[in-house]
Design a protein around this motif. Sequence first.
Motif, PDB file in Angstrom:
ATOM      1  N   THR A  65     -24.282  16.118   4.116  1.00 39.49           N
ATOM      2  CA  THR A  65     -24.093  17.564   4.247  1.00 39.49           C
ATOM      3  C   THR A  65     -23.398  18.089   3.001  1.00 39.49           C
ATOM      4  OG1 THR A  65     -21.923  17.358   5.334  1.00 39.49           O
ATOM      5  CG2 THR A  65     -23.871  17.421   6.766  1.00 39.49           C
ATOM      6  N   GLY A  66     -23.554  19.392   2.760  1.00 36.93           N
ATOM      7  CA  GLY A  66     -22.821  20.044   1.673  1.00 36.93           C
ATOM      8  C   GLY A  66     -23.520  19.969   0.336  1.00 36.93           C
ATOM      9  N   ASN A 119     -19.809  24.718   2.902  1.00 34.02           N
ATOM     10  CA  ASN A 119     -19.829  23.726   3.966  1.00 34.02           C
ATOM     11  C   ASN A 119     -19.149  22.429   3.521  1.00 34.02           C
ATOM     12  OD1 ASN A 119     -21.432  25.382   5.707  1.00 34.02           O
ATOM     13  ND2 ASN A 119     -23.242  24.811   4.496  1.00 34.02           N
TER      14      ASN A 119
END
Length: 321
Positions: free
Chosen positions: A236-237, A272
């Motif tokens: 993620t990110g 995020n």
Amino acid sequence: MMPSPLLLLLIASCAALEPASGLPWSQEHATAASLAGPPGGTRSVVSRDYSLITPDSRVYTGAPGWSKASVAHIVSPAFPTGAAFAMFIAEVPAGGTCAPAPAGHSRFVLSLRGEATWKTASGEYPGADVNTKKDVYAFFPAHAPYTCEAKTHTTLLVYEKRYDGDKAGDDMPQVLSGEVETSPLLDVGVEVFKLRKLLPQTLAYDFNVHVMDFYPGEYLKVREIHHNQHGLLLLTGEGIYRLGNDFHPVSAGDCIYMAPYVPQWYGALGTNTSRYILYKDANREPAIYGGAHTSGKAGGCGVGCSAGGGGGGSCSATATD
């Protein structure tokens, strides 16, 4: 040398595309920058010291012994990286099956989506079934090969390595499984990221798998150079990864191989949390390292390649990454 303000602005403005149903996991995580560039353009880079392989560059093929499944090889002993381990992503439709790891090899899997049941493939090891679903991992030592059957469409991150150690005695590695989120957080000293190690930190295990979380704006304090190899998937990110003397924008779905002693650093950007998972050599001295990167002999082997070659030595784990 730090990345220029223009490069930082470019990455901060990059947003991941919404997942499209029916696509392989890697394609679902292709970024707008990957798809909107000029024909033939890619962020992927392959060199002797490191590789960055983005979702748009991955090629899926069938694998010996796997049914209905396709795999994308990310890291292997093949030239030019010569890694001592293998890393690949497998797409297994419902009803599809996977073969056991090559003889003499340990296997670690993380389920990225879907559900699967793993059963022992050896009459000498009558182990219990293991069930995986999203964010559940499992480890199968070399003496306990397992096969799987997918209950639903399953995507797996897989690490495989020829085991360097005794295959008998009280210190044998064991079949393990667990959930990433319930794994304990560990002390990281001067660093600020959150760290989980998914395998026991004992001599029975010759590699470990780490999960690291960075809030936006956090970064590694240490600009690391060490003998341990890495195989990384950004879950993620987005952010900036330094590899050697180069700074690369990275986002969810990107995979990175890092050879011994390549300078490395990560900074998280966007809005995020960045989470990545990585393979790391552990609990073996560098002097016995048998990877092709330094000796010319393949130390690891992945699905679809010969299990017969190489030394398979690995390195002691001292850093938190």
